[in-house]
Design a protein around this motif. Structure first.
Motif, PDB file in Angstrom:
ATOM      1  N   ALA A 176       0.838  -1.013   0.019  1.00 35.39           N
ATOM      2  CA  ALA A 176      -0.012   0.120  -0.028  1.00 35.39           C
ATOM      3  C   ALA A 176       0.788   1.248   0.026  1.00 35.39           C
ATOM      4  N   TRP A 228      -2.002   1.091  -4.890  1.00 36.04           N
ATOM      5  CA  TRP A 228      -1.422  -0.424  -4.497  1.00 36.04           C
ATOM      6  C   TRP A 228      -0.371  -0.855  -5.776  1.00 36.04           C
ATOM      7  N   ALA A 273      -7.244  -5.106  -2.948  1.00 45.89           N
ATOM      8  CA  ALA A 273      -6.055  -5.132  -3.619  1.00 45.89           C
ATOM      9  C   ALA A 273      -5.656  -6.481  -3.795  1.00 45.89           C
TER      10      ALA A 273
END
Length: 103
Positions: A22, A27, A55
């Motif tokens: 992150a 991402w 993600a």
């Protein structure tokens, strides 16, 4: 005398792992390959503020698609427990059974 044509390697190595981070920009991912390569980039198909589950799902879907498109193999992605906040790793393995094996 004819030379045998060597089968060329696919332009994308066989995935064996994923690192997901992150960052303020979104991402970031690194895909590690069996051949020792690494492909890095930004997950662009999810919002910058997407949660970790979204993600991880996007990164896994990307790797599953790449493995099939370049190697015609189905793979499983297994996420490891996180070691630190904002960082995840996963193992990529060839799926145990081929598609439509039971149907």
């Amino acid at each position: 005398m004819r030379r045998k044509r060597e089968k060329s390697r696919p332009p994308f190595g066989m995935p064996k792992g994923i690192v997901l981070l992150a960052t303020p920009e979104g991402w970031r991912h690194s895909v590690l390959t069996v051949e020792g390569g690494m492909h890095c980039g930004l997950l662009t198909d999810i919002p910058v503020n997407a949660g970790p589950a979204e993600a991880r799902a996007a990164a896994a879907a990307m790797v599953v698609g790449l493995a099939y498109d370049f190697h015609e193999l189905r793979v499983d992605v297994t996420w490891d427990p996180p070691w630190e906040p904002g960082s995840w790793t996963a193992q990529v393995t060839v799926a145990a059974s081929p598609p439509n094996a039971f149907g």
